[in-house]
Write an enzyme that holds these catalytic residues in place. Sequence first.
Site, mmCIF file in Angstrom:
data_model
loop_
_atom_site.group_PDB
_atom_site.id
_atom_site.type_symbol
_atom_site.label_atom_id
_atom_site.label_comp_id
_atom_site.label_asym_id
_atom_site.label_seq_id
_atom_site.Cartn_x
_atom_site.Cartn_y
_atom_site.Cartn_z
ATOM 1 N N HIS A 100 0.794 -1.063 0.086
ATOM 2 C CA HIS A 100 -0.132 -0.021 -0.254
ATOM 3 C C HIS A 100 0.727 1.186 0.200
ATOM 4 O O HIS A 100 0.227 2.198 -0.199
ATOM 5 C CB HIS A 100 -1.007 0.019 1.108
ATOM 6 C CG HIS A 100 -0.448 0.247 2.486
ATOM 7 N ND1 HIS A 100 -0.040 -0.708 3.474
ATOM 8 C CD2 HIS A 100 -0.201 1.406 3.227
ATOM 9 C CE1 HIS A 100 0.472 -0.094 4.522
ATOM 10 N NE2 HIS A 100 0.565 1.418 4.242
ATOM 11 N N ASP A 153 -0.395 -7.410 1.292
ATOM 12 C CA ASP A 153 0.303 -6.120 1.418
ATOM 13 C C ASP A 153 1.667 -6.173 1.777
ATOM 14 O O ASP A 153 2.451 -5.898 2.574
ATOM 15 C CB ASP A 153 -0.295 -5.481 2.694
ATOM 16 C CG ASP A 153 -0.022 -4.233 2.739
ATOM 17 O OD1 ASP A 153 0.454 -3.380 1.680
ATOM 18 O OD2 ASP A 153 -0.584 -3.535 3.768
ATOM 19 N N SER A 245 4.128 2.568 8.500
ATOM 20 C CA SER A 245 3.754 1.478 7.209
ATOM 21 C C SER A 245 4.834 1.196 6.428
ATOM 22 O O SER A 245 5.855 2.015 6.215
ATOM 23 C CB SER A 245 2.586 2.102 6.422
ATOM 24 O OG SER A 245 1.482 2.179 7.201
#
Length: 318
Positions: A100, A153, A245
């Site tokens: 992502h 992901d 992230s």
Amino acid sequence: MSPSKFFVCFLLIFVKSELVPELNTTQLQDMPLQDPESPEKDPKPSDFQFLITGGYRPKTNKLVKYVVSLRLGKSKKFFGDNHFCAGAIFSPRAILTAAHCLYSNRRKLMPKKLTVIAGTPKRLVKSGSTQIVQAQKLIPHPKYKKGKSQKYDIGIVLMKDDLDLGGSAASIPLYNKAPVAGVECSIVGWGTVIQFGPLPDEVINGDVKILPDSFCRKQLGWSNSGMLCANDQTNTEVDSCQGDSGGPLICDNKVTGIVSFGTGCGEPDSAGIYTDVYHFREWINENSCPRTIYPIRTLLILMLQLQLAFLARVTGVS
């Protein structure tokens, strides 16, 4: 939101109006941290600039050399203000991150928009050990569907040039077995102090443990195919948050997970969700080696050389 984090939010809002206008970026970088052994003092805005959800700073950070800051576009006002994700150094040319992190508004990023910053624990300070390398190719997992699911992901950033690996930047191996509940791990990154709060300058560590599937399956969006969940059950505020992230979950000095998603940051009865690196080990190894792209002229020469070698072998001419 837990009471302690509400208190932090309140202080950030209240104190900011009185003191923050007097501070500039350089002052925040140079401001010393409070000695944990000194008497307690009233909190200042600068204190919160250096905290993360339940995190800490070890005297000697042995993990930060594995972590990079991913920057989107160019800095707007000062170095480091375009940090948006993190990653782990897998090889001199490859960075492991979340899929992502390679998208913006469901559209895959152009490699020229992404820069890798390695070799420094401070997001806002460019030092002699800081390395800045442009991305050349972005490889999200082919089954990842931005905006539709959190599955798959995981992604790889291939850079134009090799990182100079040494004391301040180093590659980290993949976890070599299926992770099990109870394994002690650390998260490392520049994620926000609280959900949607400020980013710290210097990198922060947090210690967590991998949790059993029976706990993980209670987390919204979790799947037992390619995901882990982890937290500190004695202090649920220890968690990854926005800006973390793509960063690594490090267990036994190996990258075991990739920061993927979660419900809030450090919420009670919650846990951070991580992509299981061991589950995707074959895909990572297959895609982390940059493939050399030869010009057509070079390919024709190589083909001619192979043909001549074949003819010489058939005819017995040396």
